[in-house]
Design an enzyme around this catalytic site. Structure first.
Site, PDB file in Angstrom:
ATOM      1  N   CYS A 189     -11.068   3.229  -0.103  1.00  0.00           N
ATOM      2  CA  CYS A 189      -9.675   3.556   0.198  1.00  0.00           C
ATOM      3  C   CYS A 189      -9.344   2.745   1.442  1.00  0.00           C
ATOM      4  CB  CYS A 189      -9.526   5.054   0.484  1.00  0.00           C
ATOM      5  SG  CYS A 189      -7.917   5.505   1.180  1.00  0.00           S
ATOM      6  N   THR A 190      -8.210   2.094   1.446  1.00  0.00           N
ATOM      7  CA  THR A 190      -7.934   1.166   2.549  1.00  0.00           C
ATOM      8  C   THR A 190      -7.641   1.878   3.869  1.00  0.00           C
ATOM      9  OG1 THR A 190      -5.669   0.956   1.682  1.00  0.00           O
ATOM     10  CG2 THR A 190      -7.237  -0.777   1.101  1.00  0.00           C
ATOM     11  N   HIS A 191      -7.494   3.198   3.827  1.00  0.00           N
ATOM     12  CA  HIS A 191      -7.415   3.963   5.082  1.00  0.00           C
ATOM     13  C   HIS A 191      -8.785   4.098   5.757  1.00  0.00           C
ATOM     14  CE1 HIS A 191      -3.438   5.314   3.822  1.00  0.00           C
ATOM     15  NE2 HIS A 191      -3.309   6.045   4.920  1.00  0.00           N
ATOM     16  N   CYS A 226      -4.316  -1.270  -1.995  1.00  0.00           N
ATOM     17  CA  CYS A 226      -4.501   0.176  -2.157  1.00  0.00           C
ATOM     18  C   CYS A 226      -5.400   0.359  -3.372  1.00  0.00           C
ATOM     19  CB  CYS A 226      -3.148   0.838  -2.396  1.00  0.00           C
ATOM     20  SG  CYS A 226      -3.247   2.577  -2.864  1.00  0.00           S
ATOM     21  N   ASN A 227      -6.508   1.038  -3.173  1.00  0.00           N
ATOM     22  CA  ASN A 227      -7.445   1.240  -4.287  1.00  0.00           C
ATOM     23  C   ASN A 227      -6.835   2.080  -5.393  1.00  0.00           C
ATOM     24  OD1 ASN A 227     -10.443   0.372  -3.296  1.00  0.00           O
ATOM     25  ND2 ASN A 227      -9.173   0.993  -1.591  1.00  0.00           N
ATOM     26  N   THR A 228      -6.088   3.121  -4.996  1.00  0.00           N
ATOM     27  CA  THR A 228      -5.505   4.026  -5.985  1.00  0.00           C
ATOM     28  C   THR A 228      -4.518   3.271  -6.881  1.00  0.00           C
ATOM     29  OG1 THR A 228      -5.608   5.668  -4.211  1.00  0.00           O
ATOM     30  CG2 THR A 228      -4.454   6.308  -6.222  1.00  0.00           C
ATOM     31  N   TYR A 269      -0.774   8.450  -2.367  1.00  0.00           N
ATOM     32  CA  TYR A 269      -0.823   8.174  -3.798  1.00  0.00           C
ATOM     33  C   TYR A 269      -2.011   8.884  -4.454  1.00  0.00           C
ATOM     34  CZ  TYR A 269       2.411   4.075  -3.621  1.00  0.00           C
ATOM     35  OH  TYR A 269       3.482   3.225  -3.498  1.00  0.00           O
ATOM     36  N   GLY A 270      -3.047   9.117  -3.656  1.00  0.00           N
ATOM     37  CA  GLY A 270      -4.334   9.595  -4.195  1.00  0.00           C
ATOM     38  C   GLY A 270      -4.256  10.792  -5.117  1.00  0.00           C
ATOM     39  N   ASP A 304       0.875  -1.182   0.000  1.00  0.00           N
ATOM     40  CA  ASP A 304       0.000   0.000   0.000  1.00  0.00           C
ATOM     41  C   ASP A 304       0.906   1.224   0.000  1.00  0.00           C
ATOM     42  OD1 ASP A 304      -2.415   1.625   0.395  1.00  0.00           O
ATOM     43  OD2 ASP A 304      -1.777   1.877   2.463  1.00  0.00           O
ATOM     44  N   SER A 305       0.275   2.399  -0.136  1.00  0.00           N
ATOM     45  CA  SER A 305       1.038   3.637  -0.040  1.00  0.00           C
ATOM     46  C   SER A 305       1.531   3.880   1.390  1.00  0.00           C
ATOM     47  CB  SER A 305       0.161   4.810  -0.476  1.00  0.00           C
ATOM     48  OG  SER A 305      -0.971   4.899   0.368  1.00  0.00           O
ATOM     49  N   GLU A 364      -4.195   9.613   9.038  1.00  0.00           N
ATOM     50  CA  GLU A 364      -2.750   9.706   9.296  1.00  0.00           C
ATOM     51  C   GLU A 364      -2.488  10.587  10.524  1.00  0.00           C
ATOM     52  OE1 GLU A 364       0.036   8.550   7.445  1.00  0.00           O
ATOM     53  OE2 GLU A 364      -1.275   7.249   6.267  1.00  0.00           O
TER      54      GLU A 364
HETATM   55  N1  DGL Z   1      -4.712   3.530   0.864  1.00  0.00           N
HETATM   56  C1  DGL Z   1      -4.851   4.243  -0.384  1.00  0.00           C
HETATM   57  C2  DGL Z   1      -6.045   3.697  -1.176  1.00  0.00           C
HETATM   58  O1  DGL Z   1      -6.620   2.663  -0.836  1.00  0.00           O
HETATM   59  C3  DGL Z   1      -5.089   5.722  -0.231  1.00  0.00           C
HETATM   60  C4  DGL Z   1      -4.091   6.554   0.478  1.00  0.00           C
HETATM   61  C5  DGL Z   1      -3.274   7.408  -0.446  1.00  0.00           C
HETATM   62  O2  DGL Z   1      -3.789   8.405  -0.997  1.00  0.00           O
HETATM   63  O3  DGL Z   1      -2.120   7.055  -0.611  1.00  0.00           O
HETATM   64  O4  DGL Z   1      -6.424   4.293  -2.160  1.00  0.00           O
END
Ligand code: DGL
Length: 311
Positions: free
Chosen positions: A204-206, A76-78, A45-46, A13-14, A155
């Site tokens: 988003c996994t966050h 990570c979805n992105t 990453y978004g 993930d990011s 975060e």
């Molecule tokens: N965890 C990332 C996702 O699932 C998002 C966080 C990021 O922007 O890096 O998209």
């Protein structure tokens, strides 16, 4: 075959968010070894260009295959939206993303066939969820909203507190981010509520780390979907179909790496996992950048030209 079975699953993930997926993998597949890389130095990453995120997918995927691993989870979805299909093409092991599992869980859950998705700018702009939902059930309408500040809330909130993660989740809206969380959340979520969605994908996994607070804002009638469970199920099915599930052993290896601060990753990551990560190792961004060689570049060019021909 037996050698492959004992290899770890690679997860990345990011940063910390993908640990919500790793946590579910550990629950669903307790005998599996895991290697996790959080690219904290380049998080988020978004907001990045999808081409740049795709390059990160190539770098980290290459690093994971060198460990080696038997399967890669893009937690990570992105990164899934930007690079899943390329990763499936260029790596020799199966690659599982988080978008399709989340879309499947949402299609199964919705009754009124109106599904909301909150995600990063990159994921929303990619249209990945709309495509995935439509491919499963074209009768379901998707309403998407970019919610980039939720990543910052997670975060920042994690860094502000030391307690158990479940307490943090239940108290977040009360203690750490009030009242700004509600303002931010209403901006993002009110249009989806007005659209009448009965199901909301945390794309988003966050975001599963904010689920208690998000549920308060959308109300009890909206079902929240995190792709973690469905992703773990897909990983289990893929490994089972290939005869590559790990033998049941006492203590499978779990190794955690970050491109950022290892001490912080260990402290925050252990709270998300609900168990210690153990000592976290560092992988430098420079090292990752040097891994993608000429053969890989040629495979990318071939992939891209095929995509253009098909388009
Ligand atoms: N965890 C990332 C996702 O699932 C998002 C966080 C990021 O922007 O890096 O998209």
């Amino acid at each position: 075959m037996s050698e492959t079975r004992s290899l770890p699953i690679g997860v990345f993930d990011s940063g910390l968010g993908g640990l919500t997926v790793a946590r579910e993998l550990m629950r669903a597949l307790p005998s599996e070894a895991i290697v996790y890389l959080g690219d904290t130095a380049r998080c988020p990453y978004g907001p990045r260009d999808p081409a740049e995120v795709r390059e990160f997918v190539l770098q980290i995927g290459t690093w994971l295959t060198l460990q080696p691993v038997k399967l890669i989870v893009i937690a990570c979805n992105t990164a899934t939206a930007a690079g899943l299909s390329l990763a499936q093409r260029v790596f020799d092991v199966p690659v599982v993303g988080v978008v399709e599992p989340g879309a499947r869980a949402a299609v199964q859950a919705t009754v009124n066939r109106r599904v909301g998705v909150i995600a990063t700018v990159g994921t929303v702009q990619s249209g990945a969820y709309s495509r995935a939902v439509r491919a499963l059930d074209a009768g379901v309408t998707v309403f998407s909203a970019a919610a980039p500040r939720f990543v910052d809330v997670v975060e920042a909130g994690l860094r502000m507190d030391d307690g158990p993660i479940e307490d943090w989740m239940s108290q977040i809206s009360e203690v750490f981010v009030r009242p700004s969380f509600y303002e931010i959340a209403r901006d993002y979520l009110d249009p989806l509520k007005r659209a009448g969605v009965d199901t909301l994908v945390l794309g988003c996994t966050h975001f599963p780390l904010l689920s208690t607070a998000i549920q308060q804002v959308v109300g009890p009638d909206v079902r929240l979907i995190s792709s973690a469970e469905e992703t773990a199920r897909e990983v289990a099915e893929t490994l089972a179909a290939r005869g590559q599930l790990a033998a049941e052993t006492g203590r499978p290896g779990r190794a955690f790496y970050t491109t950022g601060d290892p001490g912080e990753f260990e402290r925050l990551g252990s709270r998300i996992l609900g168990r210690t990560t153990g000592p976290v190792d560092t992988v430098s961004v420079a090292k990752l950048g040097a891994l993608v060689g000429g053969d890989m570049r040629a495979a990318v060019i071939a992939f891209d030209s095929e995509e253009e021909t098909c388009a």
